[in-house]
Write a protein that holds these residues in place. Sequence first.
Motif, PDB file in Angstrom:
ATOM      1  N   LEU A 142       0.886  -0.618 -66.753  1.00 37.44           N
ATOM      2  CA  LEU A 142      -0.048  -1.591 -66.181  1.00 37.44           C
ATOM      3  C   LEU A 142      -1.141  -1.945 -67.188  1.00 37.44           C
ATOM      4  N   ARG A 143      -1.622  -0.952 -67.922  1.00 42.51           N
ATOM      5  CA  ARG A 143      -2.658  -1.224 -68.929  1.00 42.51           C
ATOM      6  C   ARG A 143      -2.130  -2.133 -70.035  1.00 42.51           C
ATOM      7  N   GLY A 154      -9.294 -13.794 -71.576  1.00 40.49           N
ATOM      8  CA  GLY A 154     -10.671 -13.322 -71.626  1.00 40.49           C
ATOM      9  C   GLY A 154     -11.119 -12.583 -70.388  1.00 40.49           C
ATOM     10  N   LEU A 155     -10.262 -12.473 -69.367  1.00 36.89           N
ATOM     11  CA  LEU A 155     -10.634 -11.752 -68.144  1.00 36.89           C
ATOM     12  C   LEU A 155     -10.547 -10.250 -68.386  1.00 36.89           C
ATOM     13  N   PRO A 156     -11.663  -9.519 -68.287  1.00 35.57           N
ATOM     14  CA  PRO A 156     -11.595  -8.075 -68.478  1.00 35.57           C
ATOM     15  C   PRO A 156     -10.912  -7.390 -67.294  1.00 35.57           C
ATOM     16  N   VAL A 157      -9.993  -6.468 -67.621  1.00 38.29           N
ATOM     17  CA  VAL A 157      -9.240  -5.745 -66.598  1.00 38.29           C
ATOM     18  C   VAL A 157      -9.244  -4.267 -66.958  1.00 38.29           C
ATOM     19  N   GLU A 158      -9.670  -3.444 -66.017  1.00 38.43           N
ATOM     20  CA  GLU A 158      -9.650  -1.986 -66.181  1.00 38.43           C
ATOM     21  C   GLU A 158      -8.597  -1.419 -65.246  1.00 38.43           C
ATOM     22  N   VAL A 159      -7.691  -0.590 -65.794  1.00 38.92           N
ATOM     23  CA  VAL A 159      -6.650   0.049 -64.985  1.00 38.92           C
ATOM     24  C   VAL A 159      -6.854   1.555 -65.042  1.00 38.92           C
ATOM     25  N   ARG A 160      -6.984   2.173 -63.890  1.00 40.84           N
ATOM     26  CA  ARG A 160      -7.114   3.628 -63.822  1.00 40.84           C
ATOM     27  C   ARG A 160      -6.157   4.191 -62.780  1.00 40.84           C
ATOM     28  N   ALA A 161      -5.576   5.342 -63.083  1.00 42.05           N
ATOM     29  CA  ALA A 161      -4.922   6.149 -62.059  1.00 42.05           C
ATOM     30  C   ALA A 161      -6.001   7.001 -61.399  1.00 42.05           C
TER      31      ALA A 161
END
Length: 296
Positions: A142-143, A154-161
């Motif tokens: 996903l990251r 330019g859209l910031p995206v944070e992926v965390r489990a």
Amino acid sequence: MITSFGDAVAVERVTWAELKPDEFRARVAACPVAWVPFGLCEPHGHVAALGLDLIKAEALCVEAARRFGGVVAPAQGWHIHETGYHARWLEDVVGEENAMMSSVPPAVVLPLFAYQLRACANAGFRAVFVLTGHAGGNERDLRRVAAAFTAETGLPVEVRADPELVAGTFHGDHAGRFELSQLMFLRPELVDWSLLKRRDEPGSGGRLALGDDAAEASAEEGRAICEAQVAAMGAATAAWRDRRGLRENTTRVTMAQTERAWRAALGSGGPWVTAAPYPGQTAVSAGSQWRDGERV
């Protein structure tokens, strides 16, 4: 869906599905963050609900939105399982039983994810926080898609489990003390310890992926885990909520841009983590139902 962390009181609506247009616009204007919960249904022993991964991800996102602002996107309940490293694990902890999973291969989930990010961008969000309750490697794929989408748009995206949020404080697991504690706190009615003995009954399906230390779970520990996780989600998005480093969201992300981002993700980083066994992982037995998903 929980109303609040353990409190059956009337609270504000924060989910995309429940908001009216003016309410949605007001929440995005106040805090342009989309919270995107990922999970699936899979066995967590006889004692717990199949949807534990999805339930906890959505509950944590809802609580984060209530405390910090933003909107919770529709939960993604179809997630990567069976394939790659999952296959051997399933043979070990589920065997040839029906695993009752809402699983989809990476070639379906990952391009869909790119378009989910596009929908968030075009709805007016200027940052996206993705929380997956199903972990072990899925979050890395996903990251990879998220990074390509950010580079393109330019859209910031944070992926965390979700275990990553409390690494070093609590130890994540599968259907063990960690996860069962979470569910006991969030949705106690979905855990029934009287069914623990079912794992030893003939024809019951056996262990069904229950962790060895599951009986050590408690609602008190679940509260501590979930509170720490929501606090970490708040810290991770503090700059976004203060608008630091965020671009103005004035133009639509096109399908062509999304396809470019997807092709960039495909071309970077080699094979998908979820598409092959881990190095050195024991091969799935030739007659196992999980063999066909080992390499996709």
